[in-house]
Write a protein that holds these residues in place. Structure first.
Motif, mmCIF file in Angstrom:
data_model
loop_
_atom_site.group_PDB
_atom_site.id
_atom_site.type_symbol
_atom_site.label_atom_id
_atom_site.label_comp_id
_atom_site.label_asym_id
_atom_site.label_seq_id
_atom_site.Cartn_x
_atom_site.Cartn_y
_atom_site.Cartn_z
ATOM 1 N N TRP A 173 -10.121 8.557 0.445
ATOM 2 C CA TRP A 173 -9.642 9.949 0.431
ATOM 3 C C TRP A 173 -8.640 10.047 1.256
ATOM 4 O O TRP A 173 -8.384 11.201 0.866
ATOM 5 C CB TRP A 173 -10.879 10.317 2.085
ATOM 6 C CG TRP A 173 -11.949 10.227 1.066
ATOM 7 C CD1 TRP A 173 -13.643 9.479 1.346
ATOM 8 C CD2 TRP A 173 -13.267 10.902 -0.118
ATOM 9 N NE1 TRP A 173 -14.448 9.716 0.674
ATOM 10 C CE2 TRP A 173 -14.498 10.768 -0.059
ATOM 11 C CE3 TRP A 173 -12.796 12.216 0.194
ATOM 12 C CZ2 TRP A 173 -15.401 11.413 -0.846
ATOM 13 C CZ3 TRP A 173 -13.205 12.990 -1.080
ATOM 14 C CH2 TRP A 173 -14.335 13.094 -1.169
ATOM 15 N N ASN A 174 -7.493 9.509 1.641
ATOM 16 C CA ASN A 174 -6.174 10.135 2.196
ATOM 17 C C ASN A 174 -5.474 10.338 0.634
ATOM 18 O O ASN A 174 -5.423 11.412 0.423
ATOM 19 C CB ASN A 174 -5.824 8.251 2.743
ATOM 20 C CG ASN A 174 -4.671 8.757 2.874
ATOM 21 O OD1 ASN A 174 -3.746 8.666 2.299
ATOM 22 N ND2 ASN A 174 -4.123 9.549 4.311
ATOM 23 N N ALA A 175 -5.878 8.989 -0.483
ATOM 24 C CA ALA A 175 -5.503 9.240 -1.550
ATOM 25 C C ALA A 175 -5.847 10.530 -2.039
ATOM 26 O O ALA A 175 -5.048 11.697 -2.574
ATOM 27 C CB ALA A 175 -5.638 8.361 -2.567
ATOM 28 N N LYS A 176 -7.312 10.692 -2.114
ATOM 29 C CA LYS A 176 -7.760 12.018 -3.046
ATOM 30 C C LYS A 176 -6.874 13.508 -2.374
ATOM 31 O O LYS A 176 -6.755 14.085 -2.530
ATOM 32 C CB LYS A 176 -8.955 12.270 -2.905
ATOM 33 C CG LYS A 176 -9.831 11.258 -3.755
ATOM 34 C CD LYS A 176 -11.698 11.123 -3.744
ATOM 35 C CE LYS A 176 -12.472 10.017 -4.428
ATOM 36 N NZ LYS A 176 -13.525 10.088 -3.875
ATOM 37 N N ALA A 177 -7.236 13.332 -1.296
ATOM 38 C CA ALA A 177 -6.680 14.651 -0.317
ATOM 39 C C ALA A 177 -5.006 14.565 -0.461
ATOM 40 O O ALA A 177 -4.257 15.755 -0.359
ATOM 41 C CB ALA A 177 -6.492 14.243 1.130
ATOM 42 N N TRP A 178 -4.168 13.745 -0.562
ATOM 43 C CA TRP A 178 -2.475 13.817 -0.899
ATOM 44 C C TRP A 178 -2.668 14.417 -2.282
ATOM 45 O O TRP A 178 -2.049 15.321 -2.315
ATOM 46 C CB TRP A 178 -2.219 12.396 -0.899
ATOM 47 C CG TRP A 178 -0.836 12.348 -1.860
ATOM 48 C CD1 TRP A 178 -0.108 12.313 -2.865
ATOM 49 C CD2 TRP A 178 0.668 13.061 -1.486
ATOM 50 N NE1 TRP A 178 0.816 12.180 -2.580
ATOM 51 C CE2 TRP A 178 1.445 12.841 -1.939
ATOM 52 C CE3 TRP A 178 1.089 13.794 0.222
ATOM 53 C CZ2 TRP A 178 3.168 13.345 -1.876
ATOM 54 C CZ3 TRP A 178 1.781 13.724 0.984
ATOM 55 C CH2 TRP A 178 3.211 14.032 -0.612
ATOM 56 N N GLN A 179 -2.708 14.184 -3.110
ATOM 57 C CA GLN A 179 -3.108 15.021 -4.400
ATOM 58 C C GLN A 179 -4.049 16.103 -4.926
ATOM 59 O O GLN A 179 -3.050 17.231 -5.328
ATOM 60 C CB GLN A 179 -3.669 13.700 -5.055
ATOM 61 C CG GLN A 179 -4.292 12.470 -6.254
ATOM 62 C CD GLN A 179 -4.792 11.928 -6.328
ATOM 63 O OE1 GLN A 179 -5.762 11.744 -6.831
ATOM 64 N NE2 GLN A 179 -4.495 9.701 -6.621
ATOM 65 N N LEU A 195 0.959 -1.564 -0.097
ATOM 66 C CA LEU A 195 0.347 -0.026 -0.231
ATOM 67 C C LEU A 195 1.389 1.096 0.578
ATOM 68 O O LEU A 195 1.908 1.214 0.763
ATOM 69 C CB LEU A 195 -1.186 -0.012 1.363
ATOM 70 C CG LEU A 195 -2.024 -1.299 1.458
ATOM 71 C CD1 LEU A 195 -2.394 -0.877 3.119
ATOM 72 C CD2 LEU A 195 -3.301 -0.894 0.414
ATOM 73 N N VAL A 196 0.108 2.073 -0.685
ATOM 74 C CA VAL A 196 1.185 3.862 -0.003
ATOM 75 C C VAL A 196 0.140 4.515 0.023
ATOM 76 O O VAL A 196 -0.937 4.418 -0.129
ATOM 77 C CB VAL A 196 1.391 4.463 -1.958
ATOM 78 C CG1 VAL A 196 1.629 5.917 -1.378
ATOM 79 C CG2 VAL A 196 2.335 3.045 -1.973
ATOM 80 N N VAL A 197 0.527 4.775 1.075
ATOM 81 C CA VAL A 197 -0.807 6.012 1.972
ATOM 82 C C VAL A 197 0.291 7.175 2.553
ATOM 83 O O VAL A 197 1.588 7.424 2.869
ATOM 84 C CB VAL A 197 -1.199 5.203 3.419
ATOM 85 C CG1 VAL A 197 -1.797 4.156 3.051
ATOM 86 C CG2 VAL A 197 -0.395 4.548 4.059
ATOM 87 N N ALA A 198 -0.580 8.251 3.209
ATOM 88 C CA ALA A 198 0.230 9.602 3.487
ATOM 89 C C ALA A 198 0.299 10.055 4.905
ATOM 90 O O ALA A 198 -1.526 9.345 5.189
ATOM 91 C CB ALA A 198 -1.011 10.570 2.414
ATOM 92 N N ALA A 199 0.555 10.663 5.053
ATOM 93 C CA ALA A 199 0.635 10.662 6.591
ATOM 94 C C ALA A 199 1.888 11.518 7.118
ATOM 95 O O ALA A 199 2.413 12.053 6.680
ATOM 96 C CB ALA A 199 0.272 9.369 7.747
ATOM 97 N N LEU A 200 1.245 12.284 8.421
ATOM 98 C CA LEU A 200 2.243 13.003 9.120
ATOM 99 C C LEU A 200 3.468 12.358 9.526
ATOM 100 O O LEU A 200 4.530 13.195 9.559
ATOM 101 C CB LEU A 200 1.368 14.229 10.313
ATOM 102 C CG LEU A 200 -0.004 14.787 9.928
ATOM 103 C CD1 LEU A 200 -0.309 15.560 11.499
ATOM 104 C CD2 LEU A 200 0.654 16.119 8.966
#
Length: 230
Positions: free
Chosen positions: A220-226, A197-202
């Protein structure tokens, strides 16, 4: 019994001068928040005093060793609050642009008992985010910490065949290195019959929370990153 005038908030490395005696060049100081007559905190970050351990001990009427132990314990608690805040923001901040139904699905999937209590998901998510952002904005024992979606970083997460996290690694900012990372992660996942997986986080711990979340949270995590980098 007399009520103390101060409470310890943690250990600080950004201030190397004792606010009591003026001694300079200290490796660290103790952050002291003033208390009111009832023993409640009476101030904000601007009211905190930064003392060396010996002066802090005198101000509190404690042994110096007790001050050191209490300051370290307070800092550990502060770090735990920061970790919690980063997890909440990494999980819920992307949902601020999501439809109410998606917010509800994500929130109740993690807090089923709250649905049974009639709690409104969108209201609770807003409260969680406000609390988390306030925690990371607190400058009592150091500068404010990153808390925006723009501060997210991407992480590669390798899952085992049983769905447990095997490895979390921050994605490189350099394109060639990023491709090599992705290829290496996929090879390792194939070896253990897992997945990537590839996720975005602090941070990496928050990335674990996102990786373990449901598919809608990760969507939604991926959408927010993009969107943050559009």
């Amino acid at each position: 019994m007399s009520i103390p005038k101060w409470t310890i908030k943690g250990v600080v490395e950004d201030f190397d001068t004792c606010g009591c005696c003026g001694r300079r060049g200290l490796k660290r100081t103790v952050a002291l928040m003033p208390l009111d007559a009832d023993g409640n905190e009476d101030g904000t970050a601007e009211d905190v005093a930064y003392y060396g351990t010996s002066c802090a001990a005198t101000a509190l009427g404690w042994r110096q060793g007790k001050v050191t132990d209490a300051a370290r314990a307070a800092q550990v608690e502060r770090n735990q609050r920061d970790d919690y805040a980063r997890r909440m923001i990494s999980t819920y901040a992307p949902l601020e642009s999501a439809p109410v139904r998606d917010v509800a699905r994500v929130y109740y999937s993690r807090n089923q008992h709250r649905r049974d209590m009639g709690v409104k998901a969108s209201v609770e998510v807003a409260k969680l985010l406000a609390e988390a952002r306030a925690i990371l904005a607190d400058t009592t024992t150091g500068p404010a910490r990153p808390s925006r979606i723009e501060d997210f970083r991407r992480y590669i997460v390798i899952l085992s065949s049983g769905g447990q996290i095997y490895l979390v690694r921050r994605v490189s900012e350099e394109e060639t290195a990023r491709r090599e990372q992705a290829a290496a992660a996929q090879r390792r996942a194939d070896e253990i019959r897992g997945s990537v997986l590839v996720v975005a986080a602090l941070d990496s711990e928050a990335a674990r929370t996102v990786a373990y979340a449901d598919e809608l949270t990760r969507e939604w995590n991926a959408k927010a990153w993009q969107a943050a980098r559009a």
